[in-house]
Design a protein around this motif. Structure first.
Motif, PDB file in Angstrom:
ATOM      1  N   UNK A  92       0.802  -1.218   0.000  1.00  0.00           N
ATOM      2  CA  UNK A  92       0.000   0.000   0.000  1.00  0.00           C
ATOM      3  C   UNK A  92       0.833   1.266   0.000  1.00  0.00           C
ATOM      4  N   UNK A  93       2.145   1.135   0.110  1.00  0.00           N
ATOM      5  CA  UNK A  93       2.996   2.321   0.068  1.00  0.00           C
ATOM      6  C   UNK A  93       3.417   2.624  -1.368  1.00  0.00           C
ATOM      7  N   UNK A  94       4.047   3.772  -1.552  1.00  0.00           N
ATOM      8  CA  UNK A  94       4.508   4.172  -2.876  1.00  0.00           C
ATOM      9  C   UNK A  94       6.027   4.058  -2.952  1.00  0.00           C
ATOM     10  N   UNK A  95       6.496   3.833  -4.163  1.00  0.00           N
ATOM     11  CA  UNK A  95       7.929   3.715  -4.409  1.00  0.00           C
ATOM     12  C   UNK A  95       8.252   4.366  -5.750  1.00  0.00           C
ATOM     13  N   UNK A  96       9.547   4.431  -6.067  1.00  0.00           N
ATOM     14  CA  UNK A  96      10.005   4.997  -7.338  1.00  0.00           C
ATOM     15  C   UNK A  96      10.790   3.925  -8.077  1.00  0.00           C
ATOM     16  N   UNK A  97      10.465   3.759  -9.350  1.00  0.00           N
ATOM     17  CA  UNK A  97      11.171   2.772 -10.178  1.00  0.00           C
ATOM     18  C   UNK A  97      12.579   3.286 -10.472  1.00  0.00           C
ATOM     19  N   UNK A  98      13.566   2.426 -10.257  1.00  0.00           N
ATOM     20  CA  UNK A  98      14.962   2.778 -10.547  1.00  0.00           C
ATOM     21  C   UNK A  98      15.418   2.220 -11.887  1.00  0.00           C
ATOM     22  N   UNK A  99      14.703   1.217 -12.383  1.00  0.00           N
ATOM     23  CA  UNK A  99      15.014   0.635 -13.683  1.00  0.00           C
ATOM     24  C   UNK A  99      13.709   0.209 -14.341  1.00  0.00           C
ATOM     25  N   UNK A 100      13.814  -0.192 -15.590  1.00  0.00           N
ATOM     26  CA  UNK A 100      12.629  -0.619 -16.349  1.00  0.00           C
ATOM     27  C   UNK A 100      12.061  -1.898 -15.724  1.00  0.00           C
ATOM     28  N   UNK A 106      12.101  -8.345 -14.221  1.00  0.00           N
ATOM     29  CA  UNK A 106      12.209  -7.681 -12.918  1.00  0.00           C
ATOM     30  C   UNK A 106      13.091  -6.449 -13.029  1.00  0.00           C
ATOM     31  N   UNK A 107      12.826  -5.493 -12.150  1.00  0.00           N
ATOM     32  CA  UNK A 107      13.634  -4.294 -12.087  1.00  0.00           C
ATOM     33  C   UNK A 107      13.820  -3.911 -10.624  1.00  0.00           C
ATOM     34  N   UNK A 117      13.757  -5.570  -5.385  1.00  0.00           N
ATOM     35  CA  UNK A 117      13.447  -6.150  -6.685  1.00  0.00           C
ATOM     36  C   UNK A 117      11.940  -6.027  -6.871  1.00  0.00           C
ATOM     37  N   UNK A 118      11.535  -5.652  -8.093  1.00  0.00           N
ATOM     38  CA  UNK A 118      10.107  -5.452  -8.350  1.00  0.00           C
ATOM     39  C   UNK A 118       9.731  -6.031  -9.706  1.00  0.00           C
ATOM     40  N   UNK A 136       1.514  -3.334  -4.477  1.00  0.00           N
ATOM     41  CA  UNK A 136       0.261  -4.047  -4.281  1.00  0.00           C
ATOM     42  C   UNK A 136       0.432  -5.335  -3.482  1.00  0.00           C
ATOM     43  N   UNK A 137       1.551  -6.014  -3.683  1.00  0.00           N
ATOM     44  CA  UNK A 137       1.828  -7.261  -2.966  1.00  0.00           C
ATOM     45  C   UNK A 137       3.334  -7.417  -2.834  1.00  0.00           C
ATOM     46  N   UNK A 138       3.714  -8.291  -1.905  1.00  0.00           N
ATOM     47  CA  UNK A 138       5.119  -8.647  -1.793  1.00  0.00           C
ATOM     48  C   UNK A 138       5.189 -10.157  -1.707  1.00  0.00           C
ATOM     49  N   UNK A 139       5.928 -10.756  -2.626  1.00  0.00           N
ATOM     50  CA  UNK A 139       6.151 -12.199  -2.647  1.00  0.00           C
ATOM     51  C   UNK A 139       7.627 -12.434  -2.390  1.00  0.00           C
ATOM     52  N   UNK A 140       7.932 -12.940  -1.213  1.00  0.00           N
ATOM     53  CA  UNK A 140       9.331 -13.144  -0.862  1.00  0.00           C
ATOM     54  C   UNK A 140      10.048 -11.816  -0.785  1.00  0.00           C
ATOM     55  N   UNK A 141      11.036 -11.625  -1.659  1.00  0.00           N
ATOM     56  CA  UNK A 141      11.783 -10.369  -1.692  1.00  0.00           C
ATOM     57  C   UNK A 141      11.468  -9.566  -2.941  1.00  0.00           C
ATOM     58  N   UNK A 142      10.361  -9.888  -3.614  1.00  0.00           N
ATOM     59  CA  UNK A 142       9.969  -9.189  -4.834  1.00  0.00           C
ATOM     60  C   UNK A 142       8.644  -8.480  -4.618  1.00  0.00           C
TER      61      UNK A 142
END
Length: 152
Positions: A92-100, A106-107, A117-118, A136-142
């Protein structure tokens, strides 16, 4: 028997103290309600009520406390603020994409001051670097993210 009749208040007080101490061991809020009834019995004895009236007042008070007060107290004790820990607090928080980032590629994102990793939540979505995303979700470390639409 005469002493007990004259000092019934002391018997009620002793019962009230005994039940109060026992409640500290059980913590179920039953014995404290019975101790409340014993307290009313003690007051009735001090006022000079007959023993049968003391017993009835004590029983009615204890029963009323068990039925009316205990459920409310238990509900308050067992409820509290919801505590989210670990990864759940980041959803539910916001983030900024660092790569495509795409659904299949994954980026990286900056989330809470850390790099994560996203992957795009939707397989058809493409997220460019610098774009703001919702986690929206977190699966493991992604983190599974979705871009936030920009108003121009």
């Amino acid at each position: 028997m005469e002493w007990l009749h004259d000092n019934a208040w002391a018997a009620w007080l002793g019962l009230m103290i005994l039940l109060g101490v026992a409640e500290t061991l059980s913590l179920e809020l039953v014995l404290i309600m019975l101790a409340t009834g014993a307290g009313v019995g003690m007051v009735a004895a001090l006022v000079g009520a007959p023993v049968w009236a003391q017993a009835i007042l004590a029983a009615v008070t204890a029963l009323a406390a068990l039925v009316l007060v205990r459920p409310t107290m238990l509900a308050r004790l067992r409820s509290g603020p919801e505590l989210t820990l670990g990864h759940d607090k980041l959803v539910g928080t916001q983030a900024v994409a660092l790569s495509r980032i795409t659904g299949s590629e994954s980026g990286l994102i900056r989330l809470g001051g850390e790099e994560w990793t996203a992957r795009a939540y939707d397989d058809t979505t493409i997220i460019e670097p610098g774009q703001r995303v919702d986690v929206l979700q977190i699966h493991g470390a992604t983190a599974l993210v979705h871009p936030i639409p920009e108003i121009e």
